[in-house]
Motif scaffolding. Structure first.
Motif, PDB file in Angstrom:
ATOM      1  N   HIS A 116       0.858  -1.209   0.104  1.00 54.37           N
ATOM      2  CA  HIS A 116      -0.115   0.141   0.074  1.00 54.37           C
ATOM      3  C   HIS A 116       0.793   1.176   0.214  1.00 54.37           C
ATOM      4  CE1 HIS A 116      -3.586  -2.381  -0.058  1.00 54.37           C
ATOM      5  NE2 HIS A 116      -3.293  -2.886   1.094  1.00 54.37           N
ATOM      6  N   MET A 120      -1.452   3.224  -3.390  1.00 60.63           N
ATOM      7  CA  MET A 120      -2.134   4.622  -3.501  1.00 60.63           C
ATOM      8  C   MET A 120      -1.391   5.539  -2.819  1.00 60.63           C
ATOM      9  SD  MET A 120      -4.771   6.240  -3.569  1.00 60.63           S
ATOM     10  CE  MET A 120      -5.959   5.323  -4.493  1.00 60.63           C
ATOM     11  N   ALA A 121      -0.387   5.096  -1.601  1.00 55.21           N
ATOM     12  CA  ALA A 121       0.277   6.076  -1.002  1.00 55.21           C
ATOM     13  C   ALA A 121       1.572   6.633  -1.975  1.00 55.21           C
ATOM     14  CB  ALA A 121       1.195   5.421   0.168  1.00 55.21           C
ATOM     15  N   LEU A 124      -0.384   9.394  -4.119  1.00 52.19           N
ATOM     16  CA  LEU A 124      -0.663  10.542  -3.189  1.00 52.19           C
ATOM     17  C   LEU A 124       0.660  11.388  -3.037  1.00 52.19           C
ATOM     18  CD1 LEU A 124      -3.376   9.361  -0.885  1.00 52.19           C
ATOM     19  CD2 LEU A 124      -3.775  10.990  -2.409  1.00 52.19           C
ATOM     20  N   ILE A 152      -1.942   9.141   4.731  1.00 50.52           N
ATOM     21  CA  ILE A 152      -3.260   9.483   4.266  1.00 50.52           C
ATOM     22  C   ILE A 152      -3.427   8.195   3.212  1.00 50.52           C
ATOM     23  CG2 ILE A 152      -4.703  10.637   2.611  1.00 50.52           C
ATOM     24  CD1 ILE A 152      -4.521  11.856   5.386  1.00 50.52           C
ATOM     25  N   GLY A 153      -2.329   7.815   2.501  1.00 54.71           N
ATOM     26  CA  GLY A 153      -2.651   6.825   1.473  1.00 54.71           C
ATOM     27  C   GLY A 153      -2.811   5.414   2.298  1.00 54.71           C
ATOM     28  N   LEU A 155      -4.316   5.074   5.309  1.00 57.61           N
ATOM     29  CA  LEU A 155      -5.569   5.210   5.843  1.00 57.61           C
ATOM     30  C   LEU A 155      -6.679   4.880   4.529  1.00 57.61           C
ATOM     31  CD1 LEU A 155      -7.427   6.259   8.171  1.00 57.61           C
ATOM     32  CD2 LEU A 155      -7.212   8.320   7.412  1.00 57.61           C
ATOM     33  N   TYR A 156      -6.443   5.490   3.689  1.00 52.20           N
ATOM     34  CA  TYR A 156      -7.523   5.341   2.745  1.00 52.20           C
ATOM     35  C   TYR A 156      -7.571   3.807   2.302  1.00 52.20           C
ATOM     36  CZ  TYR A 156      -9.066   4.843  -2.147  1.00 52.20           C
ATOM     37  OH  TYR A 156      -9.988   4.664  -3.197  1.00 52.20           O
ATOM     38  N   GLN A 157      -6.276   3.116   2.335  1.00 50.74           N
ATOM     39  CA  GLN A 157      -6.575   1.815   1.929  1.00 50.74           C
ATOM     40  C   GLN A 157      -7.110   0.818   3.025  1.00 50.74           C
ATOM     41  OE1 GLN A 157      -5.483   0.624  -0.873  1.00 50.74           O
ATOM     42  NE2 GLN A 157      -7.007  -0.908  -0.522  1.00 50.74           N
ATOM     43  N   VAL A 159      -9.502   1.915   5.046  1.00 51.18           N
ATOM     44  CA  VAL A 159     -10.964   2.241   4.921  1.00 51.18           C
ATOM     45  C   VAL A 159     -11.781   1.385   3.735  1.00 51.18           C
ATOM     46  CG1 VAL A 159     -12.628   4.162   4.557  1.00 51.18           C
ATOM     47  CG2 VAL A 159     -10.761   4.364   6.116  1.00 51.18           C
ATOM     48  N   ASP A 160     -10.966   1.581   2.663  1.00 48.53           N
ATOM     49  CA  ASP A 160     -11.314   0.856   1.281  1.00 48.53           C
ATOM     50  C   ASP A 160     -11.465  -0.688   2.026  1.00 48.53           C
ATOM     51  OD1 ASP A 160     -11.873   1.126  -1.608  1.00 48.53           O
ATOM     52  OD2 ASP A 160     -10.246  -0.452  -1.605  1.00 48.53           O
TER      53      ASP A 160
END
Length: 198
Positions: A116, A120-121, A124, A152-153, A155-157, A159-160
């Motif tokens: 991750h 995504m991170a 970002l 943030i990257g 955290l996004y993953q 949550v996803d």
């Protein structure tokens, strides 16, 4: 140069057309048709790869040619940073490890975080640090923003991953439970949903 998007809600299709005028006035066009399905987007693979290649190359060209009033050293640093974050040390590495991890049972948290941080991170991170690099931010400022983007990257993953197992397809507007069916390693799979929520 330009990318135009045409959307037809009735048939759930998008048509993208990328065109570019070169110095000789020749127009190069690349048309891509995308259909939205219940499982996501469907694009002819060969065309999608070529479109991806063209847009990726255009990104570097755009930075190199269109960045004005910025010292060349900063432009070169930004291009190098972007190349690293989306290349074999970044996004590509994360994607390869993610693909190779499907169905494995001996994958740990460190492995998942690597994936991750490099997917995504990394995207970002690129979006967040290129501005300060081009704008002349200090090393400390860029590094603080880099860490912010990485958190943030991740955290996004997280949550996803949680939403994938706790929400319905209609709520997500994408197929729920797809990660579980494909054998993808996720935070809930490794830690359970309660610990992941914490």
């Amino acid at each position: 140069m330009g990318l135009s998007v045409e959307h037809h809600e009735s048939d759930r299709r998008w048509r993208w057309q990328w065109q570019r005028h070169d110095l000789a006035g020749t127009v190069s066009k690349l048309k891509v048709k995308v259909e939205v399905t219940e499982d996501g987007f469907r694009v002819e693979e060969e065309v999608a790869v070529l479109a991806d290649d063209a847009l990726l190359a255009f990104t570097f060209e755009h930075i190199a040619v269109s960045t004005v009033d910025v010292p060349p050293a900063r432009v070169i640093r930004a291009i190098g940073e972007l190349a690293r974050l989306i290349g074999i040390e970044g996004l590509v590495a994360g994607q390869v490890i993610d693909i190779c991890s499907k169905g494995l049972s001996n994958v740990g948290l460190e492995h998942l975080e690597f994936v991750h941080l490099h997917k995504m991170a990394a995207l970002l991170e690129a979006a967040v640090v290129l501005g300060p690099i081009l704008g002349g931010g200090s090393h400390e400022e860029v590094e603080k923003l880099r860490n912010f983007a990485r958190y943030i990257g991740l955290l996004y993953q997280v949550v996803d991953d949680i939403l994938d197992v706790t929400k319905l397809t209609q709520e997500l507007e994408k197929t729920a439970g797809k990660d579980l069916v494909s054998g993808k390693v996720t935070y809930p799979k490794l830690m359970g949903i309660e610990k992941t929520n914490d």
